[in-house]
Design a protein around this motif. Structure first.
Motif, mmCIF file in Angstrom:
data_model
loop_
_atom_site.group_PDB
_atom_site.id
_atom_site.type_symbol
_atom_site.label_atom_id
_atom_site.label_comp_id
_atom_site.label_asym_id
_atom_site.label_seq_id
_atom_site.Cartn_x
_atom_site.Cartn_y
_atom_site.Cartn_z
ATOM 1 N N ARG A 238 -31.905 4.435 -42.215
ATOM 2 C CA ARG A 238 -33.272 4.704 -41.743
ATOM 3 C C ARG A 238 -34.192 5.057 -42.920
ATOM 4 N NH1 ARG A 238 -35.102 5.604 -36.825
ATOM 5 N NH2 ARG A 238 -32.980 5.831 -36.028
ATOM 6 N N ASP A 239 -33.698 5.891 -43.839
ATOM 7 C CA ASP A 239 -34.496 6.273 -45.001
ATOM 8 C C ASP A 239 -34.808 5.068 -45.886
ATOM 9 O OD1 ASP A 239 -34.487 8.890 -44.139
ATOM 10 O OD2 ASP A 239 -32.948 9.553 -45.580
ATOM 11 N N ARG A 240 -33.826 4.199 -46.072
ATOM 12 C CA ARG A 240 -34.047 3.020 -46.908
ATOM 13 C C ARG A 240 -35.092 2.102 -46.287
ATOM 14 N NH1 ARG A 240 -29.495 -1.061 -49.472
ATOM 15 N NH2 ARG A 240 -30.990 -2.352 -50.582
ATOM 16 N N ILE A 241 -35.013 1.930 -44.974
ATOM 17 C CA ILE A 241 -35.969 1.069 -44.280
ATOM 18 C C ILE A 241 -37.361 1.688 -44.298
ATOM 19 C CG2 ILE A 241 -36.598 0.080 -42.036
ATOM 20 C CD1 ILE A 241 -33.530 -0.144 -41.491
ATOM 21 N N THR A 242 -37.459 2.960 -43.950
ATOM 22 C CA THR A 242 -38.779 3.589 -43.840
ATOM 23 C C THR A 242 -39.448 3.840 -45.186
ATOM 24 O OG1 THR A 242 -37.804 5.801 -43.717
ATOM 25 C CG2 THR A 242 -38.274 4.694 -41.629
ATOM 26 N N SER A 243 -38.682 3.861 -46.271
ATOM 27 C CA SER A 243 -39.282 4.078 -47.588
ATOM 28 C C SER A 243 -39.692 2.775 -48.274
ATOM 29 C CB SER A 243 -38.326 4.863 -48.488
ATOM 30 O OG SER A 243 -37.182 4.094 -48.779
ATOM 31 N N CYS A 244 -39.322 1.647 -47.703
ATOM 32 C CA CYS A 244 -39.657 0.356 -48.308
ATOM 33 C C CYS A 244 -41.121 0.005 -48.034
ATOM 34 C CB CYS A 244 -38.745 -0.734 -47.751
ATOM 35 S SG CYS A 244 -39.061 -2.353 -48.501
ATOM 36 N N THR A 245 -41.825 -0.431 -49.062
ATOM 37 C CA THR A 245 -43.224 -0.846 -48.915
ATOM 38 C C THR A 245 -43.435 -2.310 -49.301
ATOM 39 O OG1 THR A 245 -43.739 -0.058 -51.147
ATOM 40 C CG2 THR A 245 -44.111 1.479 -49.320
ATOM 41 N N ASP A 246 -42.355 -3.010 -49.611
ATOM 42 C CA ASP A 246 -42.432 -4.411 -50.003
ATOM 43 C C ASP A 246 -42.406 -5.278 -48.738
ATOM 44 O OD1 ASP A 246 -41.630 -7.103 -50.707
ATOM 45 O OD2 ASP A 246 -41.035 -6.326 -52.662
ATOM 46 N N LEU A 247 -43.531 -5.915 -48.434
ATOM 47 C CA LEU A 247 -43.626 -6.699 -47.200
ATOM 48 C C LEU A 247 -42.631 -7.857 -47.169
ATOM 49 C CD1 LEU A 247 -47.486 -6.791 -46.670
ATOM 50 C CD2 LEU A 247 -45.788 -5.635 -45.253
ATOM 51 N N GLY A 248 -42.341 -8.443 -48.313
ATOM 52 C CA GLY A 248 -41.375 -9.537 -48.367
ATOM 53 C C GLY A 248 -39.967 -9.076 -48.024
ATOM 54 N N VAL A 249 -39.573 -7.946 -48.577
ATOM 55 C CA VAL A 249 -38.257 -7.369 -48.284
ATOM 56 C C VAL A 249 -38.174 -7.005 -46.808
ATOM 57 C CG1 VAL A 249 -36.731 -5.398 -48.717
ATOM 58 C CG2 VAL A 249 -37.845 -6.561 -50.636
ATOM 59 N N LEU A 250 -39.227 -6.354 -46.298
ATOM 60 C CA LEU A 250 -39.226 -5.966 -44.886
ATOM 61 C C LEU A 250 -39.141 -7.183 -43.972
ATOM 62 C CD1 LEU A 250 -41.893 -3.130 -45.008
ATOM 63 C CD2 LEU A 250 -39.452 -2.857 -44.499
ATOM 64 N N ARG A 251 -39.795 -8.256 -44.357
ATOM 65 C CA ARG A 251 -39.724 -9.477 -43.540
ATOM 66 C C ARG A 251 -38.295 -10.023 -43.514
ATOM 67 N NH1 ARG A 251 -43.259 -15.028 -43.712
ATOM 68 N NH2 ARG A 251 -42.174 -15.937 -41.947
ATOM 69 N N GLY A 252 -37.634 -10.022 -44.657
ATOM 70 C CA GLY A 252 -36.246 -10.472 -44.714
ATOM 71 C C GLY A 252 -35.349 -9.610 -43.840
ATOM 72 N N TRP A 253 -35.537 -8.293 -43.907
ATOM 73 C CA TRP A 253 -34.742 -7.383 -43.082
ATOM 74 C C TRP A 253 -35.040 -7.595 -41.607
ATOM 75 C CZ3 TRP A 253 -35.737 -2.228 -46.145
ATOM 76 C CH2 TRP A 253 -35.045 -2.279 -47.371
ATOM 77 N N LEU A 254 -36.304 -7.815 -41.276
ATOM 78 C CA LEU A 254 -36.671 -8.054 -39.881
ATOM 79 C C LEU A 254 -35.989 -9.315 -39.362
ATOM 80 C CD1 LEU A 254 -38.406 -7.148 -37.471
ATOM 81 C CD2 LEU A 254 -40.272 -8.512 -38.424
ATOM 82 N N ASP A 255 -36.026 -10.373 -40.145
ATOM 83 C CA ASP A 255 -35.359 -11.625 -39.753
ATOM 84 C C ASP A 255 -33.857 -11.422 -39.576
ATOM 85 O OD1 ASP A 255 -37.808 -12.891 -39.870
ATOM 86 O OD2 ASP A 255 -37.424 -13.863 -41.804
ATOM 87 N N ARG A 256 -33.233 -10.726 -40.533
ATOM 88 C CA ARG A 256 -31.784 -10.512 -40.467
ATOM 89 C C ARG A 256 -31.385 -9.556 -39.359
ATOM 90 N NH1 ARG A 256 -31.030 -10.511 -46.728
ATOM 91 N NH2 ARG A 256 -32.613 -8.979 -46.427
ATOM 92 N N SER A 257 -32.256 -8.635 -38.990
ATOM 93 C CA SER A 257 -31.904 -7.636 -37.975
ATOM 94 C C SER A 257 -31.550 -8.286 -36.641
ATOM 95 C CB SER A 257 -33.036 -6.627 -37.793
ATOM 96 O OG SER A 257 -34.159 -7.223 -37.181
ATOM 97 N N VAL A 258 -31.988 -9.494 -36.431
ATOM 98 C CA VAL A 258 -31.728 -10.201 -35.175
ATOM 99 C C VAL A 258 -30.326 -10.802 -35.153
ATOM 100 C CG1 VAL A 258 -32.528 -12.108 -33.722
ATOM 101 C CG2 VAL A 258 -34.181 -10.719 -34.955
ATOM 102 N N THR A 259 -29.766 -11.094 -36.327
ATOM 103 C CA THR A 259 -28.511 -11.855 -36.377
ATOM 104 C C THR A 259 -27.326 -11.145 -37.003
ATOM 105 O OG1 THR A 259 -29.146 -12.863 -38.482
ATOM 106 C CG2 THR A 259 -29.770 -14.046 -36.470
ATOM 107 N N ILE A 260 -27.526 -10.015 -37.657
ATOM 108 C CA ILE A 260 -26.426 -9.371 -38.385
ATOM 109 C C ILE A 260 -25.329 -8.868 -37.444
ATOM 110 C CG2 ILE A 260 -27.797 -8.713 -40.384
ATOM 111 C CD1 ILE A 260 -28.061 -5.902 -39.155
ATOM 112 N N ALA A 261 -24.127 -8.781 -37.998
ATOM 113 C CA ALA A 261 -22.984 -8.275 -37.230
ATOM 114 C C ALA A 261 -22.792 -6.777 -37.447
ATOM 115 C CB ALA A 261 -21.713 -9.025 -37.628
ATOM 116 N N GLU A 262 -23.226 -6.263 -38.607
ATOM 117 C CA GLU A 262 -23.124 -4.840 -38.933
ATOM 118 C C GLU A 262 -24.405 -4.416 -39.642
ATOM 119 O OE1 GLU A 262 -19.639 -3.946 -41.197
ATOM 120 O OE2 GLU A 262 -18.407 -5.358 -40.059
#
Length: 85
Positions: free
Chosen positions: A53-77
């Motif tokens: 949660r801290d890693r996600i909420t402290s990120c301000t890079d929109l490109g990184v956040l977009r990648g995480w958002l895309d992956r959050s739908v498909t990841i297994a862990e």
């Protein structure tokens, strides 16, 4: 005595308003992506620990956040969210 409002109509004033608007828009987009990532992870049944949660909420890079958002739908862990980082 009339108040001089010339500054508020000036090019400098307009530029300052535009810059503030853009900064606010970017901040809103960042917060929206953070909330989206966390909601998707939680709705998929993942336990989101404080470190994640801290890693996600402290990120301000929109490109990184977009990648995480895309992956959050498909990841297994949850740790798979950060694979490319």
């Amino acid at each position: 005595m009339p108040i001089d409002l010339a500054f508020f109509r000036s090019e400098t004033s307009q530029r300052l308003r535009d810059e503030g608007w853009i900064e606010g828009w970017i901040e809103g987009l960042t917060v929206g992506r953070v909330i989206g990532i966390l909601r998707i992870l939680e709705s998929r049944g993942f336990v989101v620990g404080n470190d994640v949660r801290d890693r996600i909420t402290s990120c301000t890079d929109l490109g990184v956040l977009r990648g995480w958002l895309d992956r959050s739908v498909t990841i297994a862990e949850v740790d798979d969210l950060f694979v490319d980082d």
